[in-house]
Motif scaffolding. Structure first.
Motif, PDB file in Angstrom:
ATOM      1  N   GLU A 146      29.062  38.374  49.664  1.00  0.00           N
ATOM      2  CA  GLU A 146      30.097  37.804  50.517  1.00  0.00           C
ATOM      3  C   GLU A 146      29.585  36.530  51.191  1.00  0.00           C
ATOM      4  OE1 GLU A 146      33.200  38.775  54.158  1.00  0.00           O
ATOM      5  OE2 GLU A 146      31.799  40.324  53.517  1.00  0.00           O
ATOM      6  N   ASN A 147      30.504  35.576  51.362  1.00  0.00           N
ATOM      7  CA  ASN A 147      30.121  34.274  51.925  1.00  0.00           C
ATOM      8  C   ASN A 147      30.312  34.229  53.436  1.00  0.00           C
ATOM      9  OD1 ASN A 147      32.948  34.361  51.540  1.00  0.00           O
ATOM     10  ND2 ASN A 147      33.112  32.129  51.403  1.00  0.00           N
ATOM     11  N   CYS A 148      29.934  35.299  54.112  1.00  0.00           N
ATOM     12  CA  CYS A 148      30.070  35.398  55.565  1.00  0.00           C
ATOM     13  C   CYS A 148      28.740  35.077  56.235  1.00  0.00           C
ATOM     14  CB  CYS A 148      30.515  36.804  55.957  1.00  0.00           C
ATOM     15  SG  CYS A 148      30.640  37.067  57.736  1.00  0.00           S
ATOM     16  N   ALA A 149      28.760  34.192  57.237  1.00  0.00           N
ATOM     17  CA  ALA A 149      27.519  33.801  57.920  1.00  0.00           C
ATOM     18  C   ALA A 149      27.103  34.799  58.992  1.00  0.00           C
ATOM     19  CB  ALA A 149      27.688  32.427  58.555  1.00  0.00           C
ATOM     20  N   MET A 150      28.012  35.676  59.432  1.00  0.00           N
ATOM     21  CA  MET A 150      27.710  36.630  60.507  1.00  0.00           C
ATOM     22  C   MET A 150      27.064  35.909  61.691  1.00  0.00           C
ATOM     23  SD  MET A 150      28.815  39.637  59.696  1.00  0.00           S
ATOM     24  CE  MET A 150      27.897  40.781  60.734  1.00  0.00           C
ATOM     25  N   ASP A 151      27.678  34.784  62.069  1.00  0.00           N
ATOM     26  CA  ASP A 151      27.242  33.957  63.193  1.00  0.00           C
ATOM     27  C   ASP A 151      25.907  33.249  62.954  1.00  0.00           C
ATOM     28  OD1 ASP A 151      29.498  34.558  64.777  1.00  0.00           O
ATOM     29  OD2 ASP A 151      28.569  36.434  65.441  1.00  0.00           O
ATOM     30  N   GLY A 152      25.403  33.284  61.738  1.00  0.00           N
ATOM     31  CA  GLY A 152      24.180  32.562  61.429  1.00  0.00           C
ATOM     32  C   GLY A 152      24.475  31.140  60.981  1.00  0.00           C
ATOM     33  N   ASN A 153      23.430  30.393  60.749  1.00  0.00           N
ATOM     34  CA  ASN A 153      23.559  29.035  60.228  1.00  0.00           C
ATOM     35  C   ASN A 153      22.324  28.725  59.393  1.00  0.00           C
ATOM     36  OD1 ASN A 153      21.474  28.276  62.118  1.00  0.00           O
ATOM     37  ND2 ASN A 153      23.063  28.063  63.685  1.00  0.00           N
ATOM     38  N   TRP A 154      22.112  27.471  59.069  1.00  0.00           N
ATOM     39  CA  TRP A 154      20.973  27.125  58.213  1.00  0.00           C
ATOM     40  C   TRP A 154      19.644  27.349  58.938  1.00  0.00           C
ATOM     41  CZ3 TRP A 154      21.883  25.892  53.173  1.00  0.00           C
ATOM     42  CH2 TRP A 154      20.774  25.525  52.407  1.00  0.00           C
ATOM     43  N   ALA A 155      19.665  27.182  60.256  1.00  0.00           N
ATOM     44  CA  ALA A 155      18.416  27.268  61.023  1.00  0.00           C
ATOM     45  C   ALA A 155      18.014  28.701  61.347  1.00  0.00           C
ATOM     46  CB  ALA A 155      18.547  26.474  62.325  1.00  0.00           C
ATOM     47  N   SER A 156      18.984  29.591  61.534  1.00  0.00           N
ATOM     48  CA  SER A 156      18.660  30.937  61.964  1.00  0.00           C
ATOM     49  C   SER A 156      19.824  31.879  61.681  1.00  0.00           C
ATOM     50  CB  SER A 156      18.330  30.955  63.462  1.00  0.00           C
ATOM     51  OG  SER A 156      17.942  32.239  63.893  1.00  0.00           O
TER      52      SER A 156
END
Length: 302
Positions: A146-156
């Protein structure tokens, strides 16, 4: 009887497999018109006996023309905490038992090394998902992230690295197996102000499953408060209430040769949730069927 080409793309819903009696819930909602079901687990299996659960669900479906599109496992299998090890075990167990549900796909998060930049997770991704991809291939199973970030980003982040198309390039370079792909939805791209439509054309061969979830970008909030202010600049929405034109989405999927399901992921809409959850889901079901091109098919038109 001729096959119904409309059902090359089925419209269904997700069902929590951790419920006390998921089969009873499925039996309750099937008369509403859902065409596919995605049972899913949050992190671990919670002690569920998968062969028994599979039998109960298939019995609940009975003779209805309803498919099990995939089995979901949503957790972090890349870390080494007790729950994380349970997530990895759940993936292994579900892959081994997917056929009992009549399913040939398992979906969920890739996992992530917590608090690290995205690229730091790639060696661990390869270590875990290389063998899992081969295990799944041996069972005739595809894996969809799934393409969900779960509140994450590239940094963390804590859960998933598969939320950004740049990350997809890196992931599939690390583990290029053909049975690894995406569980895609426009919502998670709109949350990061990415236009989801071009992705379908580029990534169609890797789109194995689609979640029916949308988003509304609140441009008035962005203009006044930006994306890091006190007000949310985007809202997750049930299809039919968000920004995406699902007629275009489904048309592009069909043009790309997609055959599978769009399973509605509820529970996130700020309006249609709680007592209005099923109201929102039924509206989404009707809307997506309309966008697909109708709910009936005459095999011998006159």
């Amino acid at each position: 009887m001729m096959p119904n080409p409309l059902l090359d793309i089925r419209i269904g819903t997700m069902v929590r497999a951790n419920l006390d009696d998921p089969a009873a819930y499925i039996k309750q909602i099937l008369p509403l018109g859902f065409e596919s079901i995605q049972p899913f687990f949050w992190q671990t299996l919670g002690g569920k006996d998968l062969p028994r659960l599979a039998g109960d669900i298939r019995e609940a479906i009975g003779d209805a023309d309803v498919s099990i599109s995939s089995i979901g496992v949503f957790g972090n299998p890349l870390e080494d905490g007790e729950v994380d090890r349970g997530v990895l075990k759940a993936w292994e167990t579900v892959i081994e038992n997917a056929h009992l549900f009549g399913a040939s796909m398992v979906s969920g998060f890739t996992g992530r090394l917590r608090g690290k930049k995205l690229t730091d997770s790639l060696p661990r991704f390869k270590e875990i998902w290389g063998p899992l991809a081969k295990r799944a291939a041996d069972k005739g199973v595809r894996i969809a992230f799934e393409n969900c970030a779960m509140d994450g980003n590239w940094a963390s982040g804590d859960w998933n690295i598969a939320h950004n198309p740049d990350a997809w390039e890196l992931m599939f370079n690390e583990v290029p197996d053909d049975n690894l792909g995406l569980e895609w939805e426009p919502c998670h791209q709109l949350v990061y102000l990415i236009d989801p439509m071009p992705q379908i054309r580029k990534w169609a061969p890797r789109i194995f499953h689609v979640h029916g979830k949308d988003a509304t970008v609140r441009w008035d909030v962005i203009r006044e408060h930006g994306v890091f202010g006190s007000l949310p600049f985007v809202q997750m929405r049930t299809p039919g209430f968000g920004d995406s034109d699902w007629t275009r989405v489904i048309s592009e999927l069909r043009l790309a040769g997609y055959k599978g399901a769009i399973d509605i992921e509820g529970w996130h809409d700020p309006v249609y949730r709680g007592d209005l959850e099923i109201t929102g889901q039924v509206r989404a079901l009707e809307y997506l069927k309309q966008c697909r091109g109708g709910a009936s098919y005459l095999p011998n038109p006159v």
